[in-house]
Design an enzyme around this catalytic site. Structure first.
Site, short mmCIF file in Angstrom:
data_model
loop_
_atom_site.label_atom_id
_atom_site.label_comp_id
_atom_site.label_asym_id
_atom_site.label_seq_id
_atom_site.Cartn_x
_atom_site.Cartn_y
_atom_site.Cartn_z
N GLY A 1 0.77 -1.28 -0.05
CA GLY A 1 0.01 0.11 0.05
C GLY A 1 0.94 1.25 0.07
O GLY A 1 1.97 1.27 -0.25
N GLY B 1 3.37 4.04 1.21
CA GLY B 1 4.21 4.16 2.38
C GLY B 1 4.69 2.85 2.67
O GLY B 1 4.63 1.75 1.87
N HIS C 1 9.63 -4.45 -3.56
CA HIS C 1 9.15 -3.41 -4.37
C HIS C 1 9.33 -2.31 -4.09
O HIS C 1 10.00 -1.47 -5.09
CB HIS C 1 7.59 -4.01 -4.57
CG HIS C 1 7.12 -3.32 -5.90
ND1 HIS C 1 6.26 -2.18 -5.72
CD2 HIS C 1 7.20 -3.42 -7.23
CE1 HIS C 1 6.12 -1.64 -6.83
NE2 HIS C 1 6.55 -2.53 -7.83
N ASP C 2 9.23 -1.83 -2.89
CA ASP C 2 9.42 -0.26 -2.42
C ASP C 2 10.84 -0.08 -2.58
O ASP C 2 11.23 1.10 -3.16
CB ASP C 2 9.23 -0.22 -1.05
CG ASP C 2 7.46 -0.21 -0.81
OD1 ASP C 2 6.83 0.09 -1.97
OD2 ASP C 2 7.04 0.08 0.15
N ASP D 1 8.09 -4.13 -11.01
CA ASP D 1 6.78 -4.76 -11.04
C ASP D 1 6.47 -6.30 -11.30
O ASP D 1 5.89 -6.99 -10.77
CB ASP D 1 5.85 -3.62 -12.03
CG ASP D 1 5.66 -2.48 -11.49
OD1 ASP D 1 5.88 -2.41 -10.57
OD2 ASP D 1 4.97 -1.79 -12.20
#
EC number: 3.1.1.4
Length: 138
Positions: free
Chosen positions: A45, A47, A63-64, A105
C-alpha cells in the site's frame, strides 16, 4: 458491490504504471493487486515502515526498495511495455528507466504468486501501530 464500484472509479483516476502494475499482478498472480495488496502488512500500500510481517509483505518491501532505486523517472507514473513469451513476462522498450520500473513490477508480481500460501488475512488493514520496529535496510 458498492466497494468494487468505488475501487473501479479510483483506479480510473490513477495514471500509468500503477494501472499496469495491477494488470501485471492479475496476469501473473491471478488475483487483484488492488484488492489483495493495497492495504496488507506494513509495506503493501502507500508508504511502508517497520519490518515486513510475512513473505507476502516482504514482496512489497522489496518492491518499495526497487522503486527507490529508480532515479530517472517516476516509477508510479512511468508507462512501460512488456510482452509475454512462453508464459513469462518480458520487459521491453528502449527507455532504461521504464524498463527498470517494469522489472520491479514483474519481480513483485512473481513474488506475490510464489507466496500466495503465506498470505494471511490477519494482515489485511494491518494497524500502522504494529509497524514501529526499526526497518531493515534495502
Amino acid at each position: 458491490m458498492r466497494t468494487l464500484w468505488i475501487l473501479a472509479v479510483l483506479l480510473l483516476g490513477v495514471e500509468g504504471n500503477l494501472v499496469q502494475f495491477e494488470l501485471l499482478i492479475m496476469k501473473v498472480a491471478k488475483r487483484s493487486g488492488l484488492l489483495s495488496y493495497s492495504a496488507y502488512g506494513c509495506y503493501c500500500g502507500w508508504g511502508g515502515h517497520g519490518r515486513p510481517q510475512d513473505a507476502t509483505d516482504r514482496c512489497c518491501f522489496v518492491h518499495d526498495c526497487c522503486y527507490g532505486k529508480v532515479t530517472d523517472c517516476n516509477p508510479k507514473t512511468a508507462s512501460y511495455t512488456y510482452s509475454e513469451e512462453n508464459g513469462e513476462i518480458v520487459c521491453g522498450g528502449d527507455d532504461p528507466c521504464k524498463k527498470q520500473v517494469c522489472e520491479c513490477d514483474r519481480v513483485a508480481a512473481i513474488c506475490f504468486r510464489d507466496n500466495i500460501p503465506s498470505y494471511d488475512n490477519k494482515y489485511i488493514q494491518f494497524p500502522a501501530k504494529n509497524c514501529q520496529e526499526k526497518p531493515e535496510p534495502c
